[in-house]
Design an enzyme around this catalytic site. Structure first.
Site, PDB file in Angstrom:
ATOM      1  N   GLU A  91       0.849  -1.228  -0.099  1.00 27.76           N
ATOM      2  CA  GLU A  91       0.038   0.090   0.079  1.00 27.76           C
ATOM      3  C   GLU A  91       0.916   1.210  -0.007  1.00 27.76           C
ATOM      4  O   GLU A  91       2.045   1.265   0.570  1.00 27.76           O
ATOM      5  CB  GLU A  91      -0.863  -0.294   1.302  1.00 27.76           C
ATOM      6  CG  GLU A  91      -2.135  -1.039   1.112  1.00 27.76           C
ATOM      7  CD  GLU A  91      -2.857  -0.845   2.505  1.00 27.76           C
ATOM      8  OE1 GLU A  91      -2.696  -0.064   3.103  1.00 27.76           O
ATOM      9  OE2 GLU A  91      -3.625  -1.882   2.635  1.00 27.76           O
ATOM     10  N   ARG A 125      -3.790   1.513 -24.990  1.00 31.75           N
ATOM     11  CA  ARG A 125      -4.116   0.440 -26.332  1.00 31.75           C
ATOM     12  C   ARG A 125      -5.300  -0.244 -26.173  1.00 31.75           C
ATOM     13  O   ARG A 125      -5.784  -0.748 -26.927  1.00 31.75           O
ATOM     14  CB  ARG A 125      -2.860  -0.292 -26.269  1.00 31.75           C
ATOM     15  CG  ARG A 125      -1.407   0.040 -26.826  1.00 31.75           C
ATOM     16  CD  ARG A 125      -0.194  -0.917 -26.512  1.00 31.75           C
ATOM     17  NE  ARG A 125       0.007  -1.041 -25.148  1.00 31.75           N
ATOM     18  CZ  ARG A 125       1.170  -1.840 -25.007  1.00 31.75           C
ATOM     19  NH1 ARG A 125       1.929  -2.448 -25.673  1.00 31.75           N
ATOM     20  NH2 ARG A 125       1.601  -1.539 -23.702  1.00 31.75           N
ATOM     21  N   ASP A 140       2.198   0.853 -39.948  1.00 28.95           N
ATOM     22  CA  ASP A 140       1.153   0.108 -40.131  1.00 28.95           C
ATOM     23  C   ASP A 140      -0.067   1.200 -40.999  1.00 28.95           C
ATOM     24  O   ASP A 140       0.415   2.282 -40.878  1.00 28.95           O
ATOM     25  CB  ASP A 140       0.295  -0.307 -38.898  1.00 28.95           C
ATOM     26  CG  ASP A 140       0.077   0.526 -37.965  1.00 28.95           C
ATOM     27  OD1 ASP A 140      -0.495   1.560 -38.164  1.00 28.95           O
ATOM     28  OD2 ASP A 140       0.278   0.225 -36.768  1.00 28.95           O
ATOM     29  N   LYS A 186       0.499  -4.928 -42.612  1.00 31.85           N
ATOM     30  CA  LYS A 186       0.940  -5.970 -41.643  1.00 31.85           C
ATOM     31  C   LYS A 186      -0.398  -6.584 -41.158  1.00 31.85           C
ATOM     32  O   LYS A 186      -1.500  -6.171 -41.083  1.00 31.85           O
ATOM     33  CB  LYS A 186       1.764  -5.535 -40.579  1.00 31.85           C
ATOM     34  CG  LYS A 186       1.107  -4.581 -39.692  1.00 31.85           C
ATOM     35  CD  LYS A 186       2.019  -4.139 -38.347  1.00 31.85           C
ATOM     36  CE  LYS A 186       1.154  -3.063 -37.333  1.00 31.85           C
ATOM     37  NZ  LYS A 186       1.937  -2.763 -36.623  1.00 31.85           N
ATOM     38  N   ASP A 215       7.084  -0.645 -27.489  1.00 33.98           N
ATOM     39  CA  ASP A 215       7.015  -1.563 -26.150  1.00 33.98           C
ATOM     40  C   ASP A 215       8.169  -2.230 -26.134  1.00 33.98           C
ATOM     41  O   ASP A 215       9.230  -2.225 -25.989  1.00 33.98           O
ATOM     42  CB  ASP A 215       5.637  -1.855 -25.951  1.00 33.98           C
ATOM     43  CG  ASP A 215       5.301  -2.574 -24.824  1.00 33.98           C
ATOM     44  OD1 ASP A 215       6.546  -2.670 -23.901  1.00 33.98           O
ATOM     45  OD2 ASP A 215       4.314  -2.879 -24.349  1.00 33.98           O
ATOM     46  N   GLY A 252       9.395  -3.611 -29.171  1.00 36.38           N
ATOM     47  CA  GLY A 252      10.127  -3.177 -30.377  1.00 36.38           C
ATOM     48  C   GLY A 252      10.128  -4.021 -31.525  1.00 36.38           C
ATOM     49  O   GLY A 252      10.705  -4.040 -32.444  1.00 36.38           O
ATOM     50  N   THR A 301       7.425  -4.762 -33.617  1.00 33.00           N
ATOM     51  CA  THR A 301       6.894  -4.089 -34.738  1.00 33.00           C
ATOM     52  C   THR A 301       7.911  -3.210 -35.602  1.00 33.00           C
ATOM     53  O   THR A 301       8.080  -3.299 -36.626  1.00 33.00           O
ATOM     54  CB  THR A 301       5.763  -3.160 -34.125  1.00 33.00           C
ATOM     55  OG1 THR A 301       4.584  -4.166 -33.839  1.00 33.00           O
ATOM     56  CG2 THR A 301       4.884  -2.602 -35.517  1.00 33.00           C
TER      57      THR A 301
END
Length: 326
Positions: A47, A104, A178, A202, A234, A236, A238
């Site tokens: 906490e 996302r 993309d 893609k 994120d 890597g 893509t």
């Protein structure tokens, strides 16, 4: 009955969570204010405790936190900071999230899924936030999830200026990783002087997150310097596949520019070995030394955040920071 006239006054107070204090310090220097001291620590069971060590009554509070790993801990800390400010009678609370968490998950891809980006907005509204400030949302419609003003800042001007200053524009093609980012690529192309654009067609398996199958390049890239643009990187996967494919199609070189360097897991190895001439991020998220490598450049978003904070505090125009395009 007589009344007593008060003296109207405004005070800007800046608050920082523990996730990325270096960025908050930079912003405070640009604003010429100090970060309000606070006590923040974790109990043995995880906490979080937060208490501000100065009066915040009637202030215009700006609460900064970058949602880096462990992301849920830092979201909770920022929520508690907002709650503490509300209960201590801050006049207005602006939540500054340079990287909007859970962005996302902005829609349901299949049944029985959450819309997590909406939940984040609801949590901060209930906690007491009056306003949200963020940089390069994954999708712009997330602004509509929060019932109040959202200042959506763009890092594109900062990144595009760096590319213009360091690479000759006459041989550049802007590449979207993309089809969904082609409108962003068009804005980049305009900023760079009307250069051509391309994109990579893609497919992605929705059951296997962070994995991408790149198909083919649409557009002219042979013999040209390709600038691959994105909002976040994120793991890597893509970007690395896109760069490999562009080089395989005859590109003279590839530069990658993105706002948010999440850089989870194998990202450093993938990006450092993908063949890119340079990888450019901003510091919306902390990028420690162990995630950096030769060829990575990190630009500071602090001046933009400071200017936006000043405009909000003075009831000015945030849109004016982007030539009306915000």
């Amino acid at each position: 009955m007589s009344t007593k006239a008060g003296t109207p006054k405004k005070s800007l107070m800046l608050f920082s969570g523990r996730a990325h204090p270096e960025l908050a310090e930079e912003v405070s220097k640009h604003l010429n204010v100090s970060i309000t001291p606070q006590s923040a620590y974790d109990f043995a069971n995880g906490e979080i405790f937060v208490r501000f060590e100065e009066s915040v009554r009637g202030c215009d509070a700006f609460v900064m936190q970058s949602a880096t790993a462990p992301i849920n801990q830092w979201i909770m800390e920022q929520l508690l900071m907002v709650d503490a400010l509300k209960r201590a009678s801050a006049k207005r609370i602006t939540v500054i999230m340079p990287f909007y968490p859970y962005a996302r998950q902005d829609k349901k891809h299949k049944g029985r899924e959450p819309i997590s980006a909406r939940l984040i907005a609801d949590l901060f509204k209930v906690a007491g936030a009056d306003r949200i400030m963020t940089v390069d949302l994954h999708t712009a419609q997330i602004q509509g999830f929060f019932d109040g003003p959202v200042d959506h800042l763009f890092a594109q001007n900062l990144l595009a200026r760096y590319i213009k200053d360091n690479y000759p524009a006459e041989n550049i093609t802007v590449v979207s990783p993309d089809a969904g980012r082609t409108k962003l690529a068009e804005k980049w192309a305009d900023d760079l002087g009307g250069v051509p654009i391309a994109f990579i067609h893609k497919t992605r398996d929705p059951l296997r997150p962070n994995e991408v199958v790149a198909n083919r390049v649409v557009g002219e890239v042979e013999g040209r310097l390709c600038v691959v643009i994105d909002d976040m990187v994120d793991t890597g996967g893509t970007i690395a596949k896109a760069i490999h494919q562009l080089l395989g199609e005859g590109a003279a070189g590839v530069v990658m520019a993105a706002t948010h360097g999440v850089l989870s897991g194998p990202a450093r190895e993938r990006l450092s070995g993908c063949g890119a001439r340079e990888v450019v991020f901003t510091n919306t998220l902390p990028i420690p030394d162990e995630k950096r490598f030769p060829g990575m450049t990190v630009l500071s978003i602090a001046p933009l955040l400071a200017r936006a904070i000043q405009q909000v505090f003075e009831d000015g125009s945030v849109t004016s920071l982007f030539d009306g395009d915000a």
